[in-house]
Design a protein around this motif. Sequence first.
Motif, PDB file in Angstrom:
ATOM      1  N   SER A 166       6.557 -17.880 -16.506  1.00 27.58           N
ATOM      2  CA  SER A 166       7.586 -18.539 -15.909  1.00 27.58           C
ATOM      3  C   SER A 166       8.515 -17.835 -15.501  1.00 27.58           C
ATOM      4  N   ALA A 167       9.447 -17.786 -14.323  1.00 24.77           N
ATOM      5  CA  ALA A 167      10.458 -17.252 -13.736  1.00 24.77           C
ATOM      6  C   ALA A 167      11.570 -18.102 -13.259  1.00 24.77           C
ATOM      7  N   THR A 168      12.725 -17.867 -13.304  1.00 18.69           N
ATOM      8  CA  THR A 168      13.804 -18.818 -12.809  1.00 18.69           C
ATOM      9  C   THR A 168      13.963 -18.355 -11.316  1.00 18.69           C
ATOM     10  N   ILE A 169      13.903 -19.250 -10.634  1.00 21.26           N
ATOM     11  CA  ILE A 169      14.430 -18.710  -9.157  1.00 21.26           C
ATOM     12  C   ILE A 169      15.601 -18.141  -8.917  1.00 21.26           C
ATOM     13  N   GLY A 170      15.662 -17.072  -8.027  1.00 20.62           N
ATOM     14  CA  GLY A 170      17.008 -16.643  -8.094  1.00 20.62           C
ATOM     15  C   GLY A 170      17.192 -15.259  -9.107  1.00 20.62           C
ATOM     16  N   SER A 171      16.505 -15.120 -10.148  1.00 20.94           N
ATOM     17  CA  SER A 171      16.543 -14.136 -11.018  1.00 20.94           C
ATOM     18  C   SER A 171      15.713 -13.007 -10.806  1.00 20.94           C
ATOM     19  N   ARG A 172      15.655 -12.293 -11.640  1.00 22.12           N
ATOM     20  CA  ARG A 172      14.663 -10.849 -11.623  1.00 22.12           C
ATOM     21  C   ARG A 172      13.155 -11.083 -12.542  1.00 22.12           C
ATOM     22  N   ALA A 173      12.101 -10.872 -11.922  1.00 20.74           N
ATOM     23  CA  ALA A 173      11.020 -10.792 -12.543  1.00 20.74           C
ATOM     24  C   ALA A 173      10.209  -9.700 -12.539  1.00 20.74           C
ATOM     25  N   VAL A 174       9.724  -9.163 -13.702  1.00 18.47           N
ATOM     26  CA  VAL A 174       8.985  -7.970 -13.496  1.00 18.47           C
ATOM     27  C   VAL A 174       7.516  -8.167 -13.969  1.00 18.47           C
ATOM     28  N   LEU A 175       6.716  -7.697 -13.140  1.00 21.00           N
ATOM     29  CA  LEU A 175       5.223  -7.641 -13.780  1.00 21.00           C
ATOM     30  C   LEU A 175       4.768  -6.390 -13.684  1.00 21.00           C
ATOM     31  N   GLU A 208      -5.048  -4.465  -9.886  1.00 17.25           N
ATOM     32  CA  GLU A 208      -6.253  -3.631  -9.726  1.00 17.25           C
ATOM     33  C   GLU A 208      -5.798  -2.300  -9.923  1.00 17.25           C
ATOM     34  N   ALA A 209      -6.867  -1.497 -10.866  1.00 12.56           N
ATOM     35  CA  ALA A 209      -6.681  -0.095 -10.836  1.00 12.56           C
ATOM     36  C   ALA A 209      -7.916   0.907 -10.247  1.00 12.56           C
ATOM     37  N   SER A 210      -7.437   1.647  -9.397  1.00 12.85           N
ATOM     38  CA  SER A 210      -8.308   2.555  -8.853  1.00 12.85           C
ATOM     39  C   SER A 210      -7.939   4.064  -8.998  1.00 12.85           C
ATOM     40  N   ASN A 211      -8.854   5.057  -9.015  1.00  9.38           N
ATOM     41  CA  ASN A 211      -8.598   6.542  -9.049  1.00  9.38           C
ATOM     42  C   ASN A 211      -9.793   7.344  -8.414  1.00  9.38           C
ATOM     43  N   ASN A 212     -10.391   6.429  -7.288  1.00  8.21           N
ATOM     44  CA  ASN A 212     -11.536   6.995  -6.437  1.00  8.21           C
ATOM     45  C   ASN A 212     -12.705   7.861  -7.654  1.00  8.21           C
ATOM     46  N   VAL A 213     -12.668   7.276  -8.810  1.00 11.51           N
ATOM     47  CA  VAL A 213     -13.537   7.700  -9.703  1.00 11.51           C
ATOM     48  C   VAL A 213     -14.342   6.380 -10.047  1.00 11.51           C
ATOM     49  N   GLY A 214     -15.646   5.895  -9.769  1.00  7.49           N
ATOM     50  CA  GLY A 214     -16.148   4.923 -10.165  1.00  7.49           C
ATOM     51  C   GLY A 214     -15.484   3.722  -9.360  1.00  7.49           C
ATOM     52  N   SER A 215     -15.735   2.513  -9.706  1.00  8.81           N
ATOM     53  CA  SER A 215     -14.974   1.537  -8.842  1.00  8.81           C
ATOM     54  C   SER A 215     -13.920   0.979  -9.295  1.00  8.81           C
ATOM     55  N   PRO A 216     -12.923   0.179  -8.570  1.00 13.46           N
ATOM     56  CA  PRO A 216     -11.744  -0.363  -9.028  1.00 13.46           C
ATOM     57  C   PRO A 216     -11.890  -1.312 -10.023  1.00 13.46           C
ATOM     58  N   GLN A 217     -11.119  -1.537 -10.697  1.00 11.31           N
ATOM     59  CA  GLN A 217     -11.137  -2.300 -12.072  1.00 11.31           C
ATOM     60  C   GLN A 217     -10.074  -3.443 -12.040  1.00 11.31           C
ATOM     61  N   LYS A 218     -10.506  -4.818 -11.997  1.00 11.36           N
ATOM     62  CA  LYS A 218      -9.368  -5.648 -11.831  1.00 11.36           C
ATOM     63  C   LYS A 218      -8.979  -6.381 -13.256  1.00 11.36           C
ATOM     64  N   SER A 219      -7.945  -6.649 -13.384  1.00  8.48           N
ATOM     65  CA  SER A 219      -7.126  -7.170 -14.692  1.00  8.48           C
ATOM     66  C   SER A 219      -7.722  -8.908 -14.766  1.00  8.48           C
ATOM     67  N   ASP A 220      -7.330  -9.388 -15.734  1.00 11.14           N
ATOM     68  CA  ASP A 220      -7.465 -11.146 -15.693  1.00 11.14           C
ATOM     69  C   ASP A 220      -6.448 -11.445 -14.934  1.00 11.14           C
ATOM     70  N   VAL A 221      -6.590 -12.891 -14.604  1.00 14.20           N
ATOM     71  CA  VAL A 221      -5.684 -13.600 -13.684  1.00 14.20           C
ATOM     72  C   VAL A 221      -4.539 -14.285 -14.442  1.00 14.20           C
ATOM     73  N   PHE A 222      -3.342 -14.238 -13.957  1.00 10.85           N
ATOM     74  CA  PHE A 222      -2.310 -15.002 -14.732  1.00 10.85           C
ATOM     75  C   PHE A 222      -1.260 -15.585 -13.870  1.00 10.85           C
ATOM     76  N   ARG A 223      -0.934 -16.853 -14.377  1.00 10.71           N
ATOM     77  CA  ARG A 223      -0.250 -17.782 -13.336  1.00 10.71           C
ATOM     78  C   ARG A 223       1.259 -17.448 -13.709  1.00 10.71           C
ATOM     79  N   MET A 224       2.212 -17.314 -12.719  1.00  7.73           N
ATOM     80  CA  MET A 224       3.650 -17.317 -12.714  1.00  7.73           C
ATOM     81  C   MET A 224       4.154 -18.706 -11.936  1.00  7.73           C
ATOM     82  N   GLU A 225       4.781 -19.293 -12.808  1.00  9.21           N
ATOM     83  CA  GLU A 225       5.482 -20.630 -12.235  1.00  9.21           C
ATOM     84  C   GLU A 225       6.982 -20.242 -11.982  1.00  9.21           C
TER      85      GLU A 225
END
Length: 101
Positions: free
Chosen positions: A13-22, A84-101
């Motif tokens: 959860s994040a407060t409207i008007g505040s700073r949120a870092v992902l 998603e992380a990618s470095n031109n070696v292999g295929s890009p890898q995705k993280s799990d999904v998280f909800r931010m309210e």
Amino acid sequence: VPPGKPLAHVPSSATIGSRAVLRCSEGQGSPPPTFRWYKDGSLLPQDPKSSPTFRNSSYSLDPRTGELIFEPVGGGDTGDYHCEASNNVGSPQKSDVFRME
């Protein structure tokens, strides 16, 4: 070395008007991967003003560190986020999904 599955750190959860870092991190890839963020399945553009979908969002995105910083958070920023992380070696890898309210 291809990247492993990245870890997304998303505040539930994040407060409207505040700073949120992902954060996205991955420790195996060599060269170090670059990161992309998705909201509700849509790629977040580097510059929110360049996209009609994200024009009302105010964030900065660093593909090298994987940090996505909302400053300030707006009501429209609620959603499901993953990175998603990618470095031109292999295929890009995705993280799990998280909800931010």
